[in-house]
Design a protein around this motif. Structure first.
Motif, PDB file in Angstrom:
ATOM      1  N   ALA A  85       5.631  70.385  94.828  1.00  0.00           N
ATOM      2  CA  ALA A  85       4.996  70.275  93.517  1.00  0.00           C
ATOM      3  C   ALA A  85       6.034  70.085  92.421  1.00  0.00           C
ATOM      4  N   ALA A 102       4.995  61.632  93.925  1.00  0.00           N
ATOM      5  CA  ALA A 102       3.860  62.351  93.349  1.00  0.00           C
ATOM      6  C   ALA A 102       2.879  62.819  94.413  1.00  0.00           C
ATOM      7  N   ASN A 121       1.445  63.859  88.689  1.00  0.00           N
ATOM      8  CA  ASN A 121       0.848  64.683  89.735  1.00  0.00           C
ATOM      9  C   ASN A 121      -0.358  63.942  90.288  1.00  0.00           C
ATOM     10  N   ALA A 164       6.490  66.882  89.884  1.00  0.00           N
ATOM     11  CA  ALA A 164       6.539  67.011  88.431  1.00  0.00           C
ATOM     12  C   ALA A 164       7.754  66.293  87.860  1.00  0.00           C
TER      13      ALA A 164
END
Length: 332
Positions: free
Chosen positions: A9, A117, A18, A13
């Motif tokens: 994650a 992403a 995302n 970012a």
């Protein structure tokens, strides 16, 4: 695993976007079934809703699923039970879901997204497949191969919900590699097949859903025939069943599925050296496909005799599909 997901994650970012949030935003804004990406790419709204749902099994299943019956929301117990029922018949299940197009090409969904992403959602799939594997389910996970080859060839159709000819070849090769390791394979009679290149121009199903006014798309396919030039025919006596949704029929069934003799069924048959037993359905490959198999067994009590493997191929968006995950028996 939790640390890996958090790291993924964070990387997403840093990369500038995302996938989950972008998918959610685009799906919510869409007035129809099709979402326009960049460079002429089109995406299925239901696929984006699936990606926006996040974790789709266990305690999260009811919230993630589009089914109206929360009792059928979780794919995990249904798949485990189906694996057990097939094993009782001496049949090995090979689960081969087709990942969402946006999971492989997030940068074609939005100019704000880069390939990285998709890391968080890819990690969720990996966690789910690891749970299945730990319970004895054989999973053919194409995500690593798709990620490694996404820039070498266009692995999904730009204007259609299905994989391209190049993408299909990766699925056929991976399934064949897994099946050839089975003890029964060496003793199965083989024959040679011929594969000839063919270019086709198609109007993708997403273009048709959007009104049919969009551009056509040229695809590179390979048509499979026997050495006698005849197409591959499904064989009910084959040791391998190919069960699935339209991913098992595209480029094989013709008409609105674009071509004949160049589908997963054809290529996997050629890779193995014998024709498969094809059980494909138009629509969901989850419940309707399993019902089709059950009905065949009900009509012919000896149908499963000699069956060794079942390759179950369906769109991964069905993990959160509106049809849910009903418990379907293999035989009466």
């Amino acid at each position: 695993m939790a640390v890996f997901i958090l790291l993924a994650a964070a990387l997403a970012a840093v990369a500038g976007g995302n996938l989950r949030e972008t998918s959610r935003g685009l799906a919510e804004k869409s007035q129809g079934s099709v979402v326009a990406g960049v460079d002429g790419w089109l995406f299925f709204k239901e696929e984006l809703e699936h990606l926006a749902a996040g974790r789709f099994w266990g305690e999260s299943a009811a919230a993630a699923s589009r089914t109206k019956d929360p009792a059928n929301a979780d794919p995990l117990p249904a798949i485990l039970e189906y694996n057990r029922l097939l094993a009782e018949k001496g049949i090995t299940l090979y689960l081969m879901p087709v990942p969402p197009k946006a999971l492989v090409y997030p940068d074609k969904l939005s100019a704000d997204l880069e390939p990285a992403a998709a890391a968080e959602e890819t990690a969720l799939y990996r966690e789910f497949y690891e749970k299945l594997t730990a319970e004895g389910v054989k999973v053919i996970d194409l995500l690593p191969a798709l990620a490694a080859n996404r820039d070498k060839a266009r692995l999904y159709c730009m204007t259609d919900t299905h994989y391209s000819g190049e993408g299909l070849a990766l699925f056929a090769g991976a399934a064949a590699e897994a099946l050839k390791k089975e003890a029964w394979y060496a003793g199965t009679a083989k024959k040679e097949y011929v594969r000839k290149p063919q270019k086709v121009t198609v109007t993708g199903d997403l273009t048709q859903m959007a009104g049919g006014a969009g551009p056509t798309e040229e695809l590179e396919l390979r048509v499979v025939t026997g050495e006698d030039g005849k197409p591959v025919e499904s064989d009910m006596g084959s040791p391998v069943i190919l069960l699935g949704d339209s991913h098992a029929l595209v480029f094989q069934a013709g008409d609105d599925l674009h071509a004949r003799g160049a589908g997963l069924f054809d290529h996997l048959s050629a890779e193995l050296g014998f024709p498969l037993d094809l059980l494909g359905v138009r629509g969901s490959g989850v419940t309707p496909a399993r019902i089709k198999l059950f009905q065949r067994v009900k009509q012919d009590s000896g149908y499963l005799d000699g069956k060794k493997a079942l390759v179950w191929c369906f769109a991964a968006r069905e993990f959160t599909g509106s049809g849910g995950w009903r418990r379907i028996p293999v035989a009466p």
